[in-house]
Enzyme design. Structure first.
Site, short mmCIF file in Angstrom:
data_model
loop_
_atom_site.label_atom_id
_atom_site.label_comp_id
_atom_site.label_asym_id
_atom_site.label_seq_id
_atom_site.Cartn_x
_atom_site.Cartn_y
_atom_site.Cartn_z
N ASP A 81 0.80 -1.23 0.00
CA ASP A 81 0.00 0.00 0.00
C ASP A 81 0.84 1.28 0.00
O ASP A 81 1.97 1.31 0.45
CB ASP A 81 -0.98 0.02 1.18
CG ASP A 81 -0.33 -0.24 2.54
OD1 ASP A 81 0.70 -0.94 2.61
OD2 ASP A 81 -0.85 0.28 3.55
N GLU A 139 -0.57 -2.36 5.00
CA GLU A 139 0.36 -2.29 6.15
C GLU A 139 0.19 -0.99 6.92
O GLU A 139 0.40 -0.95 8.12
CB GLU A 139 1.81 -2.43 5.66
CG GLU A 139 2.84 -2.65 6.77
CD GLU A 139 3.20 -1.41 7.55
OE1 GLU A 139 3.37 -1.50 8.78
OE2 GLU A 139 3.30 -0.32 6.94
N GLU A 140 -0.19 0.06 6.21
CA GLU A 140 -0.30 1.38 6.84
C GLU A 140 -1.64 1.58 7.53
O GLU A 140 -1.93 2.68 8.00
CB GLU A 140 -0.15 2.49 5.78
CG GLU A 140 1.13 2.42 4.96
CD GLU A 140 2.34 2.98 5.70
OE1 GLU A 140 2.19 3.41 6.86
OE2 GLU A 140 3.43 2.96 5.12
N ARG A 180 18.90 -6.31 13.91
CA ARG A 180 19.01 -6.33 15.38
C ARG A 180 18.33 -7.60 15.88
O ARG A 180 17.29 -7.99 15.37
CB ARG A 180 18.30 -5.06 15.83
CG ARG A 180 18.01 -4.85 17.21
CD ARG A 180 17.60 -3.42 17.47
NE ARG A 180 18.22 -3.03 18.70
CZ ARG A 180 17.84 -3.49 19.88
NH1 ARG A 180 16.82 -4.31 19.96
NH2 ARG A 180 18.48 -3.13 20.96
N HIS A 366 7.36 8.47 4.81
CA HIS A 366 6.12 9.28 4.84
C HIS A 366 6.39 10.76 4.55
O HIS A 366 5.55 11.60 4.83
CB HIS A 366 5.36 9.14 6.17
CG HIS A 366 4.90 7.73 6.45
ND1 HIS A 366 3.77 7.44 7.20
CD2 HIS A 366 5.40 6.54 6.07
CE1 HIS A 366 3.63 6.13 7.27
NE2 HIS A 366 4.61 5.56 6.60
#
Ligand code: NI
Length: 393
Positions: A81, A139-140, A180, A366
């Site tokens: 998206d 996802e957003e 990580r 963004h």
């Protein structure tokens, strides 16, 4: 097939990777509306000879590449998206749609995962097991598309034993990755607080109940949860992001609505945040004579990289990129990602793919000028293909 065996093929694939990324960049679609996007992705996967299913979890696409042998699969995931954002880059392949933009690099994620599909499909006779390519919507848009993909059984047939996901970043140079062990991104839970008082003339506050004063008390008291109640070595965020209330300067407000978000790196802190909010708000309600309602929605969980799979990731990425190119991220981000939902179910690794453009000031995700260095595309595709093979083996 070893860890570096895709390097030359990935470089040769570069023109197609760039073309896919630019095509996708030009047709940004918001969460659960990714129709053109899904058609493009499914078209490429079909052409590569994968078994393709569309309409999964809404607009999601899943491709399965059978290997030389059956057995548990490895999955690679991209998000599809775009954002409701007006693009402000000068690229010639800018968004064709006003007010919509691939401002978070999901166009690059799709191109890279399609690239890995092309690399692996070309050598499927040597592939030690099946690979599942997951292109998820939304996802957003919490609660997000991953939840729906999981409910649709994307990890079940063939059964998936490990999954990789990535995010491009303009803050790491091309040729590097950041990773990580353990928590790499935070949970994101959202809340709505409704404070009900009693409206009255502004000149006689004693006859009403002021929801605005209660809101002010609530906001300050809520900040003490992170500052005074939680273990200070455990990161947490509590942000009140909106506040709406009142109608006129000389009327005591009878109602205030506030919304906000909390972040944490584990579920213990998440629970403490919610419990702390309930307790604080009950106290403010009692002290102010208001009625306070808290609607607390658990959103994306913390994203935890699996220990053993992170070791495999570091080994493979070190062989493909060079050991000094695998950067250990000192700190997790308190942003959130719904890839975390897959990581709750099975061993997962999520990493950052360096995509900085030299001599250009980097822009965060963004941002209307967000852009990537397309040199990262063959690197990402080759790395994902190598990871899939290593994790299958
Ligand atoms: Ni993103």
């Amino acid at each position: 097939m070893n860890a570096v065996s895709f390097r030359a093929a990935a470089e040769a694939l570069r023109p197609r990777l760039v073309a896919w990324r630019r095509q996708l960049h030009q047709c940004p679609e918001l969460g659960f509306e990714e129709k053109e996007t899904a058609a493009l992705v499914a078209g490429v996967l079909t052409e590569l000879g994968l078994q393709v299913r569309m309409g999964i979890g809404g607009t999601g696409v899943v491709g399965v590449l059978a290997g030389a042998k059956d057995g548990p699969a490895v999955a690679l995931r991209a998000d599809m998206d775009a954002l409701p954002l007006q693009e402000d880059t000068a690229v010639e392949f800018a968004s064709r749609y006003p007010g919509r933009m691939h401002g978070c690099g999901h166009d690059a994620h799709m191109a890279v995962v399609l690239g890995a599909a092309a690399l692996l499909a070309a050598r499927r006779q040597e592939l030690p097991g099946p690979v599942v390519f997951i292109f998820q919507p939304g996802e957003e848009m919490p609660p997000g598309g991953a939840r729906l993909m999981l409910a649709a059984g994307v990890l079940d047939n063939p059964p998936v034993k490990a999954i990789f996901g990535l995010h491009v970043t303009s803050y790491l140079p091309v040729g590097t990755v950041g990773v990580r062990r353990g928590a790499i991104m935070a949970s994101a839970d959202n809340f709505t607080i409704k404070i009900k008082g009693r409206t009255v003339h502004g000149a006689s506050p004693h006859l009403g109940v002021d929801a605005i004063v209660a809101a002010a008390q609530a906001i300050l008291a809520l900040q003490t949860i992170v500052a005074r109640r939680l273990d200070p070595v455990q990161p947490a965020v509590l942000t009140v992001g909106t506040i709406h209330g009142g109608e006129k300067e000389n009327i005591v407000a009878g109602q205030v609505t506030m919304t906000g978000t909390t972040r944490a790196l584990n579920n213990v802190i998440r629970k403490q945040l919610e419990a702390g909010m309930r307790q604080v708000l009950a106290g403010v309600a009692a002290a102010s004579g208001t009625a306070i309602d808290l609607d607390y929605l658990w959103g994306y969980p913390p994203l935890i990289n699996d220990e053993k799979l992170t070791t495999l990731f570091r080994r493979v990425a070190g062989a493909v990129l060079g050991p000094d190119k695998v950067l250990e991220l000192a700190n997790p981000s308190l942003g959130a990602e719904d890839f975390a939902r897959y990581a709750e179910k099975l061993p997962a690794v999520y990493f950052n793919l360096g995509a900085a453009i030299p001599d250009v000031e980097p822009h965060p995700w963004h941002h209307p000028q967000f852009n990537i260095n397309e040199d990262c595309l063959p690197i990402g595709a080759g790395l994902l293909a190598s990871l899939a093979v290593a994790a299958l083996g």
